[in-house]
Design an enzyme around this catalytic site. Structure first.
Site, PDB file in Angstrom:
ATOM      1  N   LYS A  70     -75.505 135.054  -8.436  1.00  0.00           N
ATOM      2  CA  LYS A  70     -74.088 134.980  -8.818  1.00  0.00           C
ATOM      3  C   LYS A  70     -73.133 135.568  -7.776  1.00  0.00           C
ATOM      4  CE  LYS A  70     -73.857 134.721 -13.822  1.00  0.00           C
ATOM      5  NZ  LYS A  70     -73.318 135.391 -15.005  1.00  0.00           N
ATOM      6  N   ASP A  82     -59.344 132.545  -8.415  1.00  0.00           N
ATOM      7  CA  ASP A  82     -58.854 133.932  -8.480  1.00  0.00           C
ATOM      8  C   ASP A  82     -59.766 134.792  -9.348  1.00  0.00           C
ATOM      9  OD1 ASP A  82     -56.781 133.210  -6.921  1.00  0.00           O
ATOM     10  OD2 ASP A  82     -55.292 133.099  -8.526  1.00  0.00           O
ATOM     11  N   ASP A 107     -67.235 133.299 -17.253  1.00  0.00           N
ATOM     12  CA  ASP A 107     -67.771 134.213 -18.277  1.00  0.00           C
ATOM     13  C   ASP A 107     -66.640 134.864 -19.091  1.00  0.00           C
ATOM     14  OD1 ASP A 107     -70.491 133.866 -17.984  1.00  0.00           O
ATOM     15  OD2 ASP A 107     -70.692 135.429 -16.457  1.00  0.00           O
ATOM     16  N   GLY A 136     -72.846 143.364 -14.946  1.00  0.00           N
ATOM     17  CA  GLY A 136     -72.192 142.133 -14.504  1.00  0.00           C
ATOM     18  C   GLY A 136     -71.313 141.526 -15.583  1.00  0.00           C
ATOM     19  N   ARG A 158     -73.999 154.149 -19.740  1.00  0.00           N
ATOM     20  CA  ARG A 158     -75.042 155.177 -19.584  1.00  0.00           C
ATOM     21  C   ARG A 158     -74.971 155.795 -18.190  1.00  0.00           C
ATOM     22  NH1 ARG A 158     -81.161 153.126 -19.653  1.00  0.00           N
ATOM     23  NH2 ARG A 158     -80.228 151.830 -18.027  1.00  0.00           N
TER      24      ARG A 158
END
Ligand code: NAP
Length: 277
Positions: A70, A82, A107, A136, A158
């Site tokens: 990716k 963008d 996404d 991600g 975490r």
């Protein structure tokens, strides 16, 4: 004789067998009667430039990209949207007719479109959001929430350094919260998002004390196996509106399908059923 090329698209990654994208695009191709194909392809990092160079010559109009490519595909793209530039990763590539490689990241769009469809009363501007996780997916979701103008984002991970890095990247509206202190903000927020892998079948449960969570908060989990994660089940008991993560996966696929096959595909109950069987 019909000399038009059959449109091809697919998904590249390593491994690739777990990807639900072939099932998803395959459903739409059949539903809309499109004479095209969507193919899963296992591609190593070494082969990536060669593959991207050759796919358009073979009739591919575009591809989805998954782990581990990716980020790397951005270096090979000619045009970067963008939102892909902001997130620093792409999941949707289009081989343009002018020969240029266009890279996009859908996404965050998928995340927002899912919430707008499943919880039409969601009002992102009405209060801060708490985002759990800084991987991600969190990057894309933080960008999407900022785009929707949430007033503030509490970000908890975490590994605190990863949350600090997201704050450094996205700026002032983010407040990093220690992983052990995340629950202390639950009574202030309008939106709660789990972007960690916790709660997924076979993984540990997310341990978050929900005592301070109120029914005004929309709760969403991007984990979709199981569909109702323990977090969503507990939020429902409190009376919160909840949205599962399957819709994010479905909506993120729509811009690519439209670009490659020329049809705006529908995300609806029929598609959800097809993906769950
Ligand atoms: P990633 O980059 O590997 O990030 C994983 C995140 O989970 C990190 O924040 C990590 O924290 C946290 N985490 C993992 N194990 C943990 C544990 N035992 N305790 C606390 N935190 C833990 O992965 P990603 O790409 O962001 O994906 C995250 C999840 O979202 C996966 O389950 C993935 O399947 C799902 N996902 C769903 C969609 C969708 O369309 N619905 C899209 C993308 C991803 P550390 O930084 O401390 O390791």
């Amino acid at each position: 004789m019909n000399t038009q090329r059959i449109p091809l698209a697919g998904v590249i990654g390593q491994p690739i067998n777990q990807s639900k994208s072939p099932q998803l695009h395959g459903h739409w191709l059949k539903r809309y009667g499109i004479n095209g194909h969507y193919i899963p392809m296992e591609v190593s990092s070494v082969d990536l430039p060669h593959v991207l160079n050759n796919l358009p010559k073979m009739g591919f109009r575009g591809i989805n990209v998954t782990i581990p490519h990716k980020e790397a595909v951005l270096d090979m793209a000619d045009v970067i949207s963008d939102r892909a530039a902001l997130i620093g990763a792409a999941n949707t590539l289009t081989f343009q007719s002018d020969g240029k490689l266009h890279a996009d990241n859908t996404d965050g769009y998928g995340f927002t479109a899912n919430l707008k469809q499943e919880a039409p009363d969601w009002a992102p501007k009405s209060g801060p959001a708490l985002v759990l996780g800084a991987g991600g997916a969190a990057r894309a979701i933080v960008a999407a929430l900022l785009h929707e103008k949430v007033p503030e984002i509490f970000l908890s991970n975490r590994t605190r350094a990863r949350a600090d890095a997201l704050k450094a990247h996205f700026g002032g509206k983010i407040t990093v919260v220690d992983w052990t202190q995340a629950a202390s903000h639950l009574d202030e927020i309008g939106t709660l998002v789990n972007t960690t892998a916790l709660g997924m079948s076979g993984k540990e449960e997310l341990k978050l004390n929900l005592e301070r969570l109120t029914p005004k908060t929309l709760v969403t989990d991007i984990v979709y196996t199981p569909l109702v994660t323990p977090l969503l089940a507990a939020a429902r008991v409190i009376g919160c509106p909840t949205v599962d993560g399957l819709g994010m996966l479905l909506h993120q696929a729509t811009p690519g399908f439209e670009r490659w096959f020329g049809q705006v595909p529908k995300v609806d109950a029929e598609l959800r059923r097809a993906l769950l069987t």
